[in-house]
Design an enzyme around this catalytic site. Structure first.
Site, short mmCIF file in Angstrom:
data_model
loop_
_atom_site.label_atom_id
_atom_site.label_comp_id
_atom_site.label_asym_id
_atom_site.label_seq_id
_atom_site.Cartn_x
_atom_site.Cartn_y
_atom_site.Cartn_z
N SER A 146 46.95 42.46 31.16
CA SER A 146 46.04 41.64 30.36
C SER A 146 46.13 42.09 28.92
CB SER A 146 44.60 41.81 30.86
OG SER A 146 43.66 41.24 29.95
N TYR A 159 37.44 47.42 32.80
CA TYR A 159 38.54 46.47 33.02
C TYR A 159 39.70 46.77 32.06
CZ TYR A 159 41.06 42.06 33.51
OH TYR A 159 42.04 41.12 33.75
#
Length: 270
Positions: A146, A159
Site C-alpha cells: 500500500s 496498518y
C-alpha cells in the site's frame, strides 16, 4: 497436475483474499490469461460461486481453500498445500486486514489481526512457495502492499506499519532472487473501491471520488506493470520517477549513516 494445466502451460496461480475486491479481480484476470487457480478466502459460499463462474467462463481448473489466514492452523494448512503443489507458478499475496483509528483505540484483536494477515501470513506463504520457485528457476510472487507503507496517517499507525514491513520484505526477496528467473513484484495501490474500507471503519464515501480507483483498473495496471518488468508498481502514480527518487534518497541516507563518528551537530568531542 491436471490436464488443463498441462495444456495451457501457464501453471496454477494462487490468490489469497480471492472472494472480493482486488483478489476477485486478480482471479478473473489470471483465469483469462489461462492460469488454473487456487482461491483462498474465509467465505466458502463466495469462493464456490466465484470458482464456478471462472470454470464456466474460461474453462480453467479452479479449486478453493477456505481459510482464515489470521488463524495459525488455517495458515499452515494453506502453506502446506501450496508448497506441495508442483503446478503452482504464481502466488498473489493479496489477503489483507485494515482497521483505521488511533493505535490507542484499537482493540488487541484488531491490532493482532492486521499483523497476522498483513505480515505473518504474507511472509509464511512467500516462504512456502519461493524456495519451490527458486528450485525450478521459474515463478512469480506478487505481494500487495500500500502507499501507506511509506506514508503514515494518524489513523493508520498499525496498518502503515504492516505495509511498511511488506515493502521492506519484498525488496529483500527481490535481491535474494536477483540471479534467478523468479519474479517478485511489489504492488502499492492507493485508495481503491473495495470492501476493505467499510471493514476498516472509514467509509469510502468520505474520500474524494476522484482519488479512488476501481479494483478492475488497479489490477489491470498492476498486471501491466508485471508485464513491463516493474519491480514496484504504483497503479495511480503517473510519474514513475517519483518512486525511483524516493528509493535513491533512501539509499543515500543509508550510505550517509555508515559513519563511526557522531554527526557534528551533536557537539560530541573526543
Amino acid at each position: 497436475m491436471n490436464d488443463s494445466t498441462k495444456a495451457n502451460n501457464k501453471g496454477t496461480a494462487v490468490v489469497t483474499g480471492a472472494s472480493a475486491g482486488l483478489g476477485k479481480v486478480y482471479a478473473d484476470r489470471l483465469a483469462q490469461r489461462g492460469f488454473d487457480l487456487v482461491l483462498v478466502a474465509r467465505s466458502q459460499d463466495k469462493l464456490e460461486s466465484l470458482a464456478a463462474g471462472l470454470r464456466s467462463d474460461y474453462g480453467v481448473a479452479v479449486r478453493t481453500l477456505v481459510a482464515d489466514l489470521s488463524a495459525e492452523t488455517d495458515l499452515e494448512k494453506v502453506a502446506a498445500d501450496i508448497s506441495a503443489d508442483a503446478s503452482i507458478t504464481l502466488l498473489v499475496n493479496n489477503a489483507g486486514a485494515s482497521t483505521l483509528g488511533s493505535v490507542f483505540d484499537l482493540s488487541d484483536a484488531k491490532r493482532d489481526e492486521m499483523n497476522k494477515v498483513n505480515v505473518t501470513a504474507l511472509v509464511r506463504l512467500s516462504h512456502a512457495i519461493v524456495p519451490q520457485f527458486k528450485a525450478r528457476d521459474r515463478g512469480t510472487l506478487i505481494n500487495i502492499g500500500s502507499v501507506l507503507g511509506f506514508f503514515n496517517l494518524p489513523i493508520s499507525t498499525v496498518y502503515s506499519g504492516t505495509k511498511g514491513y511488506v515493502a521492506s520484505f519484498t525488496h529483500g526477496l527481490q535481491q535474494e532472487v536477483a540471479e534467478t528467473k523468479v519474479v517478485v513484484q511489489l504492488v502499492l495501490p492507493a485508495a481503491t473501491a473495495t470492501d476493505i474500507w467499510e471493514k476498516s471503519g472509514v467509509p469510502i464515501t468520505v474520500l474524494d471520488p476522484a482519488s479512488v480507483m476501481t479494483p478492475e483498473d488497479c489490477v489491470d495496471a498492476a498486471l501491466a506493470g508485471l508485464d513491463l518488468g516493474e519491480a514496484v508498481t504504483l497503479p495511480a502514480v503517473e510519474n514513475a520517477e517519483l518512486y525511483a527518487a524516493y528509493q535513491a534518497a533512501a539509499a543515500a541516507l543509508f550510505g550517509a549513516s555508515q559513519n563511526g563518528k557522531p554527526a557534528s551537530r551533536y557537539g560530541i568531542k573526543h
